[in-house]
Every structure is written in C-alpha cells, then in structure tokens.
Design an enzyme around this catalytic site. Structure first.
Site, PDB file in Angstrom:
ATOM      1  N   LEU A 220      51.442   1.084  69.830  1.00  0.00           N
ATOM      2  CA  LEU A 220      52.252   1.134  70.957  1.00  0.00           C
ATOM      3  C   LEU A 220      51.659   0.900  72.081  1.00  0.00           C
ATOM      4  CD1 LEU A 220      55.333   1.207  70.657  1.00  0.00           C
ATOM      5  CD2 LEU A 220      55.423   3.531  71.072  1.00  0.00           C
ATOM      6  N   HIS A 221      51.583  -0.207  73.127  1.00  0.00           N
ATOM      7  CA  HIS A 221      50.981  -0.106  74.177  1.00  0.00           C
ATOM      8  C   HIS A 221      51.695  -0.953  75.380  1.00  0.00           C
ATOM      9  CE1 HIS A 221      49.187  -3.839  72.680  1.00  0.00           C
ATOM     10  NE2 HIS A 221      48.911  -4.210  73.825  1.00  0.00           N
TER      11      HIS A 221
END
Ligand code: UD1
Length: 392
Positions: A220-221
């Site tokens: 997740l980024h």
C-alpha cells in the site's frame, strides 16, 4: 590523433538509461544487460536518487546485478515540482556534457517525465519503455507523467495491445510505436528460480519444516490510499478483519510507514522494525508489518501467497504471470489486461468490498491464466533490436 579518438569514442552510441524509483530497477535491468551485448552501444545508467533508502534502491542493484550507476543525481524527496525540477536541472547538465544519442526512460514516475522533458528540449531522442498505459484518472501523478512522456518520446515501446490503441488515439504516429512486451516480466522470469532460495517464509514464521501456512500479502503506498488518515484507517481496519481469516504480511513503503507512525497505529499493524534473522520461536501475529523487502524476498512471498492485495502497478502484472489472485485497492487500472486476461480484481478502498471480494476469491478455485502476448521474457531483446535497426 585527438580527432581520431573522438571519432572512435563516438562510434559507440551512448544511451542514457534512467532509473529513479523502486519500480524502475526491474525494468532497466534486462535492458542494460541486453544493450551491453552489442559493443556498438555504450549504455550508461543514470540514477536520479528519487528513491534513496537502501531497501528502496541499493538492494535492487545487488540482486538484479545492475551495474553501479554511471551518475547519481541525488535529488531525494520533495513536492512534485521540487523533485521534478531538481531532476531536470541535474539531468540537463549531464546531457549537455555528454550529449547522448538516446535517452531511455521507463515507467511513469517523476524521474521518467523529468528526464524525458530535459532531453527532448536538447533535441536528444527519447525512448519510453512501458508507453501507452492509461488509467484515465488525471488525479494520479503517474497518469500525467505517462501522457506527457508519451507525447514527447520518439520511440514508444508498449507491453500490450491496449497501450498501442491508446497512443494511436492520442495522435502518436504509428511508426513510433512498437509492441514489444513486458520488461518487468523479463526480470521476473529470470529471477523466479533464484527467489526459491529466499528464507523469507521461514524468517516470518510462515514455513516450519516443509509446511507453508496460507497467507495474504499486502502492499500500500498510493497517496490516495495512505495520505488521508480516514482512508488509511479504514483500509487497515479491513485488513485487520481479514487477518482473522488468513494471516497477512505487509511490507510497507516508507511513505506508508510515516503515516502509520503519525497516526500511532504501529501496534495495531504489529510493525516490526527489522525482520528476525531466523524462524521465530514464539507464535506469529496474524498481521505483521515489515519494512520494504528486497526483490527476491518479495518475489518468493508473492509466489506462495493465497492472495495479494495491492495498489501498485507492477504487482498487478507480476501476480498475473504467477497465477496468484490479486485484489487491486484502486477504482481503476492502467493495466486492464491483468483484469481481462489475468488474475486481477479491482476493489477500490471500501472496506466492505475488500473483505467481500477477498472471501470470494479465497473460496473460489483457481483457473489456469492466460499469459498476455509477449510477456515471455524477451521484451528487452525486442526493444534492443528496434534500437539497433534505427540507431546503428
Ligand atoms: C513513487 C512513484 C510511484 C511508484 C512508487 C514506487 C512518482 C510520482 N511516484 O512514489 O509511481 O509507484 O514510487 O515506490 O514518481 N521515501 C523514503 N525513502 C525513499 C523514497 C521515498 O523515505 O527512498 C519517502 C519520502 O518521505 C517521500 C515519500 O516516501 O517523501 C514518497 O516518495 P516519492 O518518490 O515522492 O514517491 P513514492 O510514493 O515513492
């Protein structure tokens, strides 16, 4: 004599190959290796320094056997304008000094557009590898980088038919577009067997003797998922719920770690500052968050996962080739072929939808996947043969 040496040196075509951020390294590796096979090319690797943490950069150089950069621009982080501007200023200087015959950029990060723009204004031809991808979502910085880079490139190398159609629709002459396949998959094919030696499953307590536990893998980024505290909290709550059904491993990007820390959520996600060197004795948490991993450890984790949840672009492609179900935590993708022909499901960031789809996918049987055309480990070879025909 002087003139002779100059002519001799120039007999080689100088190619600047630009890398900056983590997803660039696996795309550049097969290209530089292929270019080096022809003595008439002099490929020089330029690292902008957009990513600078050892686990976001150095480890990839080691594992992918990338040569040490010929030039490191050291630009680091900043706002989009600051980062893009700094890269342009530094990159222009080396273009002026060395006058390359071609600048090759990959992907859609800020380093991609910055170097393409600096080069084209000096009348240096630009090649864009992974051209033509469109999410049709202009709130994504990458979409802007993709559109602009494609408009100013002379050679557009695409990894799928959709990308060719997108470029033609945007008025790019057909003669500049080359459908060559996926360079990221070249790297995956080459390293898959080697990744089997990784001890990451043991170190995370997911493998004891020969038994491998079922687990899901999360990354997740994207700013849209991690910069807004309400969205990040909702996603992490869904993941915590999912971890009651299946263990979850979460190698977190520095940007995400920063936000998790500022929200005081380290305990909730069981953040480990460092990985244990060997199999831990005590029982594992259902959800563990670890710092960014190297290429081989991550590939090993991905290949044995029951499910991958991600907002990355490249992971959608890698899971398609590995045949691992992938839930993409976005409303759109610039890689629709992974939904049409691969294992990808778009689920957005609504917790209910994430959990519902994850349960359905975990229950369902896996079907044999179709390998998209030219995702066969030979994309870099095709690119270099086009360049040979045009430049030499
Ligand atoms: C960039 C790319 C994105 C790609 C991602 C892969 C752009 C616009 N975005 O996003 O497309 O999917 O890389 O990782 O180019 N940071 C560190 N150490 C590092 C690098 C970054 O701590 O080595 C932190 C910094 O706080 C920085 C933040 O991460 O401000 C974001 O880094 P940046 O390069 O701006 O974008 P990414 O989110 O990594």
């Amino acid at each position: 004599m002087e003139k002779n040496t100059m002519t001799k040196a120039r007999a080689k075509k100088i190619i600047f190959l630009v890398v900056g951020a983590r997803p660039n390294f696996m795309k550049a590796a097969p290209l530089i290796q292929e270019m080096k096979k022809d003595p008439r090319f002099l490929p020089l690797l330029i690292h902008t320094g957009q990513h600078y943490d050892p686990m976001m950069s150095d480890s990839f150089f080691r594992e992918l056997r990338l040569p040490r950069p010929w030039m490191y621009l050291g630009v680091g982080s900043g706002t989009h304008a600051e980062q893009t501007g700094r890269i342009m200023i530094e990159f222009e200087k080396i273009c002026l000094a060395k006058r390359p015959d071609l600048v090759a950029v990959v992907g859609d990060v800020n380093s991609t557009i910055a170097c393409a723009l600096a080069a084209v204004k000096l009348n240096i031809p630009v090649a864009h590898v992974e051209a033509g991808m469109r999410s049709w979502d202009r709130t994504m910085p990458e979409e802007i980088n993709r559109i602009l880079t494609d408009q100013i490139s002379d050679y557009l190398f695409t990894s799928c038919g959709d990308a060719v159609r997108n470029l033609v629709r945007e008025g790019i002459p057909r003669s500049r577009i080359f459908f060559v396949g996926n360079v990221m998959i070249d790297t995956l094919q080459k390293h898959k067997a080697l990744a089997g030696n990784s001890k990451i499953l043991e170190r995370l307590g997911l493998k004891r003797q020969t038994r491998i536990e079922r687990y899901a893998l999360l990354t997740l980024h994207r700013p849209s998922n991690v910069d807004d505290p309400a969205v990040l909290k909702a996603i992490l709550k869904a993941i915590a719920d999912l971890s009651n059904k299946i263990d979850v491993v979460f190698p977190a990007h520095p940007r995400t770690i920063k936000h998790i820390r500022s929200l005081g959520l380290e305990k909730t996600v069981h953040f480990m500052k460092a990985l244990p060197a060997r199999t831990p004795n005590k029982s594992r948490q259902n959800l563990v968050t670890v710092p960014p991993l190297g290429y081989l450890d991550f590939l090993r984790l991905m290949s044995r996962a029951s499910l991958v949840l991600t907002d990355s672009g490249g992971i959608q492609e890698e899971t398609t080739i590995l045949g691992i179900p992938c839930l993409t935590l976005r409303e759109n993708t610039e890689r629709p072929i992974t939904v049409k022909e691969g294992t990808n499901h778009l689920v957005g960031n609504d917790p209910e939808r994430i959990l519902r789809t994850a349960s359905r996918v975990l229950r369902s049987q896996q079907f044999p996947v179709k390998r998209p055309r030219y995702w066969d480990g030979k994309a870099a070879r095709r690119i270099v043969s086009v360049l040979k025909a045009r430049l030499l």
